[in-house]
Design a protein around this motif. Sequence first.
Motif, PDB file in Angstrom:
ATOM      1  N   ALA A 143       0.857  -1.345  -0.163  1.00 11.11           N
ATOM      2  CA  ALA A 143      -0.030   0.069   0.133  1.00 11.11           C
ATOM      3  C   ALA A 143       0.819   1.230   0.212  1.00 11.11           C
ATOM      4  O   ALA A 143       1.913   1.320   0.745  1.00 11.11           O
ATOM      5  CB  ALA A 143      -0.938   0.053   1.306  1.00 11.11           C
ATOM      6  N   GLU A 144       0.443   2.303  -0.796  1.00 13.30           N
ATOM      7  CA  GLU A 144       1.189   3.443  -0.913  1.00 13.30           C
ATOM      8  C   GLU A 144       1.184   4.119   0.087  1.00 13.30           C
ATOM      9  O   GLU A 144       2.168   4.729   0.608  1.00 13.30           O
ATOM     10  CB  GLU A 144       0.793   4.166  -2.247  1.00 13.30           C
ATOM     11  N   LEU A 145       0.205   4.021   1.091  1.00 12.93           N
ATOM     12  CA  LEU A 145      -0.015   4.980   2.187  1.00 12.93           C
ATOM     13  C   LEU A 145      -0.474   4.285   3.531  1.00 12.93           C
ATOM     14  O   LEU A 145      -1.700   3.431   3.248  1.00 12.93           O
ATOM     15  CB  LEU A 145      -1.105   6.311   2.027  1.00 12.93           C
ATOM     16  N   LYS A 146       0.141   4.013   4.499  1.00 11.83           N
ATOM     17  CA  LYS A 146      -0.451   3.287   5.642  1.00 11.83           C
ATOM     18  C   LYS A 146      -0.363   4.163   6.843  1.00 11.83           C
ATOM     19  O   LYS A 146       0.470   4.932   7.102  1.00 11.83           O
ATOM     20  CB  LYS A 146       0.915   2.449   5.877  1.00 11.83           C
ATOM     21  N   ILE A 147      -1.475   4.124   7.579  1.00 10.26           N
ATOM     22  CA  ILE A 147      -1.728   4.924   8.764  1.00 10.26           C
ATOM     23  C   ILE A 147      -1.872   3.971   9.788  1.00 10.26           C
ATOM     24  O   ILE A 147      -2.655   2.905   9.741  1.00 10.26           O
ATOM     25  CB  ILE A 147      -2.938   5.645   8.719  1.00 10.26           C
ATOM     26  N   PHE A 148      -1.215   4.327  10.938  1.00  5.91           N
ATOM     27  CA  PHE A 148      -1.746   3.499  12.271  1.00  5.91           C
ATOM     28  C   PHE A 148      -2.376   4.112  13.479  1.00  5.91           C
ATOM     29  O   PHE A 148      -1.794   5.239  13.607  1.00  5.91           O
ATOM     30  CB  PHE A 148      -0.297   2.702  12.862  1.00  5.91           C
ATOM     31  N   MET A 149      -3.621   4.107  13.613  1.00  8.89           N
ATOM     32  CA  MET A 149      -4.170   4.778  14.594  1.00  8.89           C
ATOM     33  C   MET A 149      -4.487   4.517  15.812  1.00  8.89           C
ATOM     34  O   MET A 149      -4.683   3.205  16.320  1.00  8.89           O
ATOM     35  CB  MET A 149      -5.643   5.157  13.915  1.00  8.89           C
ATOM     36  N   THR A 150      -4.275   5.355  16.813  1.00  5.99           N
ATOM     37  CA  THR A 150      -4.366   5.193  18.220  1.00  5.99           C
ATOM     38  C   THR A 150      -5.149   6.369  18.715  1.00  5.99           C
ATOM     39  O   THR A 150      -5.384   7.292  18.229  1.00  5.99           O
ATOM     40  CB  THR A 150      -3.152   4.648  18.656  1.00  5.99           C
ATOM     41  N   ALA A 151      -5.729   6.163  20.065  1.00  5.46           N
ATOM     42  CA  ALA A 151      -6.121   7.400  20.934  1.00  5.46           C
ATOM     43  C   ALA A 151      -6.261   6.812  22.352  1.00  5.46           C
ATOM     44  O   ALA A 151      -5.994   5.318  22.490  1.00  5.46           O
ATOM     45  CB  ALA A 151      -7.449   7.470  20.348  1.00  5.46           C
ATOM     46  N   ASP A 152      -6.469   7.664  23.074  1.00  2.84           N
ATOM     47  CA  ASP A 152      -6.608   7.238  24.535  1.00  2.84           C
ATOM     48  C   ASP A 152      -7.652   6.383  24.832  1.00  2.84           C
ATOM     49  O   ASP A 152      -8.704   6.553  24.307  1.00  2.84           O
ATOM     50  CB  ASP A 152      -6.639   8.691  25.296  1.00  2.84           C
ATOM     51  N   MET A 153      -7.529   5.460  25.721  1.00  2.22           N
ATOM     52  CA  MET A 153      -8.547   4.431  26.078  1.00  2.22           C
ATOM     53  C   MET A 153     -10.007   5.045  26.388  1.00  2.22           C
ATOM     54  O   MET A 153     -11.019   4.677  25.982  1.00  2.22           O
ATOM     55  CB  MET A 153      -8.083   3.345  26.857  1.00  2.22           C
ATOM     56  N   HIS A 154     -10.125   5.837  27.314  1.00  5.60           N
ATOM     57  CA  HIS A 154     -11.113   6.522  27.926  1.00  5.60           C
ATOM     58  C   HIS A 154     -11.911   7.418  26.749  1.00  5.60           C
ATOM     59  O   HIS A 154     -13.315   7.208  26.558  1.00  5.60           O
ATOM     60  CB  HIS A 154     -10.818   7.643  29.027  1.00  5.60           C
ATOM     61  N   ILE A 155     -11.125   7.997  25.888  1.00  3.50           N
ATOM     62  CA  ILE A 155     -11.945   8.588  24.895  1.00  3.50           C
ATOM     63  C   ILE A 155     -12.563   7.498  23.869  1.00  3.50           C
ATOM     64  O   ILE A 155     -13.595   7.773  23.305  1.00  3.50           O
ATOM     65  CB  ILE A 155     -10.822   9.636  23.837  1.00  3.50           C
ATOM     66  N   ARG A 156     -11.635   6.472  23.530  1.00  4.54           N
ATOM     67  CA  ARG A 156     -12.231   5.590  22.550  1.00  4.54           C
ATOM     68  C   ARG A 156     -13.287   5.120  23.103  1.00  4.54           C
ATOM     69  O   ARG A 156     -14.607   4.679  22.423  1.00  4.54           O
ATOM     70  CB  ARG A 156     -11.238   4.437  22.273  1.00  4.54           C
ATOM     71  N   ALA A 157     -13.390   4.717  24.558  1.00  2.54           N
ATOM     72  CA  ALA A 157     -14.678   3.927  25.178  1.00  2.54           C
ATOM     73  C   ALA A 157     -15.833   5.106  25.136  1.00  2.54           C
ATOM     74  O   ALA A 157     -17.008   4.453  24.717  1.00  2.54           O
ATOM     75  CB  ALA A 157     -14.272   3.656  26.423  1.00  2.54           C
ATOM     76  N   LEU A 158     -15.576   6.136  25.149  1.00  4.49           N
ATOM     77  CA  LEU A 158     -16.812   7.132  25.259  1.00  4.49           C
ATOM     78  C   LEU A 158     -17.208   7.369  23.743  1.00  4.49           C
ATOM     79  O   LEU A 158     -18.478   7.488  23.718  1.00  4.49           O
ATOM     80  CB  LEU A 158     -16.250   8.650  25.798  1.00  4.49           C
TER      81      LEU A 158
END
Length: 237
Positions: A143-158
């Motif tokens: 793939a020409e563009l790869k993104i790896f996403m993450t975020a704080d657990m509390h924000i994700r759960a909300l």
Amino acid sequence: MDAKIIIAIDGYAACGKSTTAKMVAQHLHYNYIDSGAMYRAVTLFFIQQKINYQQEIPQIEEILSQINIHFGYNAALQKSETFLNEVNVENEIRKMYVSEQVSPISAIPAIRKAMVTQQQKLGQAKGIVMDGRDIGTHVFPEAELKIFMTADMHIRALRRQKELEERKEIGTLEQIIKNLEERDYQDTHRKENPLKQAQDAYLLDNTQLSFEEQCQFILQLAEEKIRQKQQLSYIQN
Ligand code: CDP
């Protein structure tokens, strides 16, 4: 010539991959493919058929041959929906009881192999955005563009709680956090193509970013990659 690329978006559970991927695809007039929906549809089939996946399943190939998954575009809602054996399961596969079983089922090698084959076929035409766990590392390592996403657990759960509420499903924050933590653990620790950041993936932590900002981050990179590809094909021709 309009050069088309493949955009792979991987990352932890409920960090906004699909909403972002959908928006990026819409902006670029690309196809969006939700690989997680495919694993969720297989999980729903297993639950409906009461298949015990805790032990080895000798008839796995036969079971897989009974599963047909496709995506259909709902013009009224302007979104793609998941079908399992011709039944629209878009809402059902997002429910908590499916989320609770999807990771162990997704870890079964024969299931991964079948899903990856389908995903690679869907990507043959390029011009796609696919999100999941192993897209940049395994499904489309080129793939020409790869993104790896993450975020704080509390924000994700909300965020996930809000999505569930919009579907009239109640989930306590504790229940949601437990599910996200368990899935992240299982997805990163499974033997077959575990979730991990590809070496050439851009890390996107969206804890402090607005939705527009994260889409912009990806779109800028995508436009750069498309330009590079156009230049390259211009030189080669
Ligand atoms: O949207 P959410 O982050 O909750 O998850 P999803 O993308 O719908 O994926 C559900 C589950 O499918 C994940 O927790 C993984 O266990 C599995 N999955 C996978 O193994 N490989 C993928 N490419 C996509 C999803």
